[in-house]
Structures are given as structure tokens and as C-alpha cells.
Enzyme design. Sequence first.
Site, PDB file in Angstrom:
ATOM      1  N   TYR A  37       0.834  -1.209   0.000  1.00 52.73           N
ATOM      2  CA  TYR A  37       0.000   0.000   0.000  1.00 52.73           C
ATOM      3  C   TYR A  37       0.866   1.255   0.000  1.00 52.73           C
ATOM      4  O   TYR A  37       0.595   2.206  -0.722  1.00 52.73           O
ATOM      5  CB  TYR A  37      -0.909  -0.003   1.238  1.00 52.73           C
TER       6      TYR A  37
ATOM      7  N   PHE B 239      -8.050  19.601 -24.947  1.00 52.91           N
ATOM      8  CA  PHE B 239      -8.806  18.363 -25.174  1.00 52.91           C
ATOM      9  C   PHE B 239     -10.113  18.483 -24.373  1.00 52.91           C
ATOM     10  O   PHE B 239     -10.172  19.235 -23.400  1.00 52.91           O
ATOM     11  CB  PHE B 239      -7.965  17.154 -24.727  1.00 52.91           C
ATOM     12  N   ASP B 240     -11.161  17.740 -24.765  1.00 54.11           N
ATOM     13  CA  ASP B 240     -12.494  17.872 -24.127  1.00 54.11           C
ATOM     14  C   ASP B 240     -12.442  17.801 -22.600  1.00 54.11           C
ATOM     15  O   ASP B 240     -13.076  18.586 -21.924  1.00 54.11           O
ATOM     16  CB  ASP B 240     -13.480  16.755 -24.505  1.00 54.11           C
TER      17      ASP B 240
ATOM     18  N   ASP C  51       0.295  19.294 -21.627  1.00 54.11           N
ATOM     19  CA  ASP C  51      -0.578  18.127 -21.671  1.00 54.11           C
ATOM     20  C   ASP C  51       0.164  17.176 -22.615  1.00 54.11           C
ATOM     21  O   ASP C  51       0.103  17.326 -23.831  1.00 54.11           O
ATOM     22  CB  ASP C  51      -1.960  18.511 -22.200  1.00 54.11           C
TER      23      ASP C  51
ATOM     24  N   ALA D 286       0.191  13.890 -23.375  1.00 52.35           N
ATOM     25  CA  ALA D 286      -0.318  12.546 -23.679  1.00 52.35           C
ATOM     26  C   ALA D 286       0.439  11.879 -24.833  1.00 52.35           C
ATOM     27  O   ALA D 286       0.693  10.687 -24.807  1.00 52.35           O
ATOM     28  CB  ALA D 286      -1.809  12.620 -23.996  1.00 52.35           C
TER      29      ALA D 286
ATOM     30  N   LYS E 223      -1.821   6.686 -23.596  1.00 51.56           N
ATOM     31  CA  LYS E 223      -1.337   6.943 -24.953  1.00 51.56           C
ATOM     32  C   LYS E 223       0.155   6.575 -24.982  1.00 51.56           C
ATOM     33  O   LYS E 223       0.507   5.417 -25.072  1.00 51.56           O
ATOM     34  CB  LYS E 223      -1.579   8.409 -25.341  1.00 51.56           C
TER      35      LYS E 223
ATOM     36  N   HIS F 161     -22.794  13.087 -27.651  1.00 43.98           N
ATOM     37  CA  HIS F 161     -22.331  12.140 -28.671  1.00 43.98           C
ATOM     38  C   HIS F 161     -22.095  10.735 -28.111  1.00 43.98           C
ATOM     39  O   HIS F 161     -22.147   9.768 -28.843  1.00 43.98           O
ATOM     40  CB  HIS F 161     -21.060  12.653 -29.357  1.00 43.98           C
TER      41      HIS F 161
END
Length: 462
Positions: free
Chosen positions: A73, A125-126, A216, A218, A259, A450
Site C-alpha cells: 500500500y 482536449f475535451d 498536456d 499525452a 497513450k 455524442h
Amino acid sequence: MVYRTIIEPFRIKSVEPLRFSTRSDRERALASAGWNLFGLQAEDVLIDLLTDSGTGAMSSEQWAAVMRGDESYAGSASFERFEATVRDLTGYAYVIPTHQGRAAERILFSETVRTGDVVPNNTHFDTTRANVEYQQAEARDLPCREAADLDSEAPFKGDLDVEALQRTLDEVGREHVPLVMVTITNNSGGGQPVSLANLRAVRAVCDEHEVPLFLDAARFAENAWFIVDREPGQHDRSPRAVAEELFRLADGCTLSLKKDGLGNIGGLLAMNDPDLAERCRNLLILTEGFPTYGGLAGRDLDALAQGLIEVTDPAYLRYRIRTAAYLAERAQEAGVPTVRPAGGHAVYLDAKRLLPHIPPHEYPAQALACELYLEGGVRGVEIGTLMFGRAGVDGHDSPAPHELVRLALPRRVYTQSHVDYVGEVIAGVRARADALRGYRIVEQPRWLRHFTARLEPLSATT
Ligand code: F0G
């Protein structure tokens, strides 16, 4: 002799069968999914290009790392290995694991962004946008001018507009800009890279205004490859060296390890500011877990550390970036326009130009995405008026700026013949483009429609 064919730089040790279906099987499946590709059962999809996130294949070394995982842990050896790898790559002093990218975003913005602030980014990004807006702040996209022209072959269409950043900082004032973000590569802008020159210029503006700069990151390895390939003066460097420099130009990063971490789950937040790191770690404990696992298993941390080492391998990146370009060439040859140049992780088909007879409020990109599935079992994602349009006063949606279908390539999953097949499916759809019809929404939720909206095809007479 230099051979022309860029082969997959791996051989296959474990395989997963694909399930073949007929057009009528797919018609039934799509109808029961409400003509929404997110509603399909994955086993009804032959080639799944919905996303490159968490869908990659791990290497034998990563599976070996899974067995080394230490599930303690607190103070797990897996965390130590993960932390050392990330520090080595990025240079950041504080490394905070999270279950995926958006958890890192939520923690970072909760601690830095206040009501009324403005966060500039080349293009959010969203989830990044949603996490900024959740703090009652403005997520301001400042893409470079070339980004708006889908046909331009400009090499770095992911760049941030530095003049617009300067203007934003002058207008809004340093006290209302808690940080600047740069997304590498720019996913929402077609998977286009950011140049080293641009990131250096952004750094200089941030220094002038004493504003922290976060990446960001990714798809940092794909971005590094584009820099080596396209940027003057960078050809002799390794993608790893360029990636190290990219990270060191910023003060920290959020990173979806689904990614370029080559993992099926995972993310991280890293930075140099000790006070901010302390506050983020406290928030991490509240929702993600103890700072040495952050919502991941020890085995995930070990596999991700290995992935972060493998992903900058030039042989892998050459094959990866070439695959997307190759698929874009097949589409263009077949007469289907795409965003140019091809992105790093995906090809974006331009439905507005392929299907001029379908108006935006009848979702041309959704029509194309559905037809790719019906034709050959290929699943992509609509990035157009279904995703971004808003209900207008006359009952018609206001159109999104572009009507695209993204075909994202999972990492190390599909081979050349799979990609050739997708090219043939695109050509098959092109041959019947004039006969395609639009769709109408029959049911939609209030947010992010969507994902769950149900649609219905319009018949030839409507
Ligand atoms: N930033 C970028 C540039 C992304 O593309 C994504 C995810 C995230 C952040 C969020 O990371 O999913 O680990 O929470 N993009 C995926 C996609 C979902 O399909 O493009 P996450």
C-alpha cells in the site's frame, strides 16, 4: 540497399481473434445501438479505430514488469521505479501517479484555477476543457493560424499562437492566468505537432509574465518524432533527447499514460513546485489513493515505467507515424479528403467535403462513420456537429466548424494488412458517397450527447 517498406518493429507472441460479420449483422447491431457507434458491442467491430487511448498492446517486457509489481500500500518498489523513470525522462522533481489523464487535470486545476481565471492552451482536449470550466474558469484555445486550414501542409499546425498568448496575458493580467498549457500533440486540432521553436517562444512569454507553463503531454513521443523529422536543426537528435528537452521547457505536465505510456490505464501529474506538489498530493489521497499508487496497481506502475522507456524508440516511432500517413494516403487516393498532414495517432476524414449534399444538422460525419462500420466493420468517431453542435433557435443545431471522422490507431495492435483493409473500406464508401443520407437525433442527454444519443437514418425522401 535501403528497403522502402517500413515493417512493424515487433513480432507477435500472443494473438486475439477478430470476429467477422456480414453487412446485415452490422445493420442489426447498429440499429440496436441507435446508430451511435459508442453503443456497439466491441465484438461486433472488426477493426476498432475509436481511440488510441488505453487500446495498445503491451510488450513482453511490460508483461514481465507486471510480474515484478509490488502491491504494498505504501512505499511500493514499483512506485520507486516509476518515479525514477519519470524523473529521468521529464526532469520534474515531484511525480504523482493518477488513474488516468483527466484525474491529473482535475487535481492540478482544483489547486491552481479560480473562478473567472483564463487558462490558455493551443487547443484544450475535451476533458481538459471540462475540468477548467468546472472551476468556473475560461478554457481559451489559441491555435496558430495554419491550424484553421485543413489543407495546409504546414509542419507544425499544433503550434500555439504566441502573439495571441501575449495579448491574452496583457488583457487578462497575470493574476487571472494561473498557468499556460500546451497540448503535445494537439489532439483536438488533428493530432498536429508543436515545434520546439514554438514551445521555446511560449516559455519566453511565460517567463516574462512569471506564469507557469504545463504540458498536456499525452502524445509527447509522437510530438518528439515530428520535431526530429521536420524541424530544421533537429534531424540528428534522438526522439528521447527531444522529449527530454520538451519536458524541461515546462514547469510540469499532466500525462495520460494510456497513450504514450503504452499502458491500458494510468496517468500522472508532475511538477517542480514543492508547495503545489504537496497540495496536489493531499487532494490525491482524497480521491485517487496514497501518493505511491494514486489509483493504480503496483503492476501498472511497473508496466508504465517500461512503456515510457520503449515509446521513444526511433524504430517504433518511425513505424507509428508512417502508419497514419500511409492510411491518409490511401484515403486521399480513393478521393476521400483528409486533414493534412496526417496526425501522429490518427487520420481525420473530411466528411463536409465528401458529403456536400448532407447539411451539418443532418450530421455528415456521423453518416460517414456509420457507413465505414456498415461497409467493413471499421469503427471511428464523429468529430463534428453531433459532438460539438448546439441546439439552435430554429430547431436545427448550430454547426461545428468541421465535420470529421477520426480513425485513431491503437499502438502496436494492427498490422499493415489491417491498415490496407481499412483503406479499401474507405474506397468502398467513397464509391457510394452520393447515395449516403443524413441522420436525425431521436434522443439525447444534456451533456456530452455524442456518447449516448440515439439517432435514426433519414430516408431518401425526407
Ligand atoms: N489530453 C489529451 C490530449 C487527450 O487526448 C486525452 C484523452 C486526455 C488528455 C485525457 O486523458 O483519457 O487518460 O483521462 N484522449 C482520448 C482520446 C480519450 O480518445 O483522444 P484520459
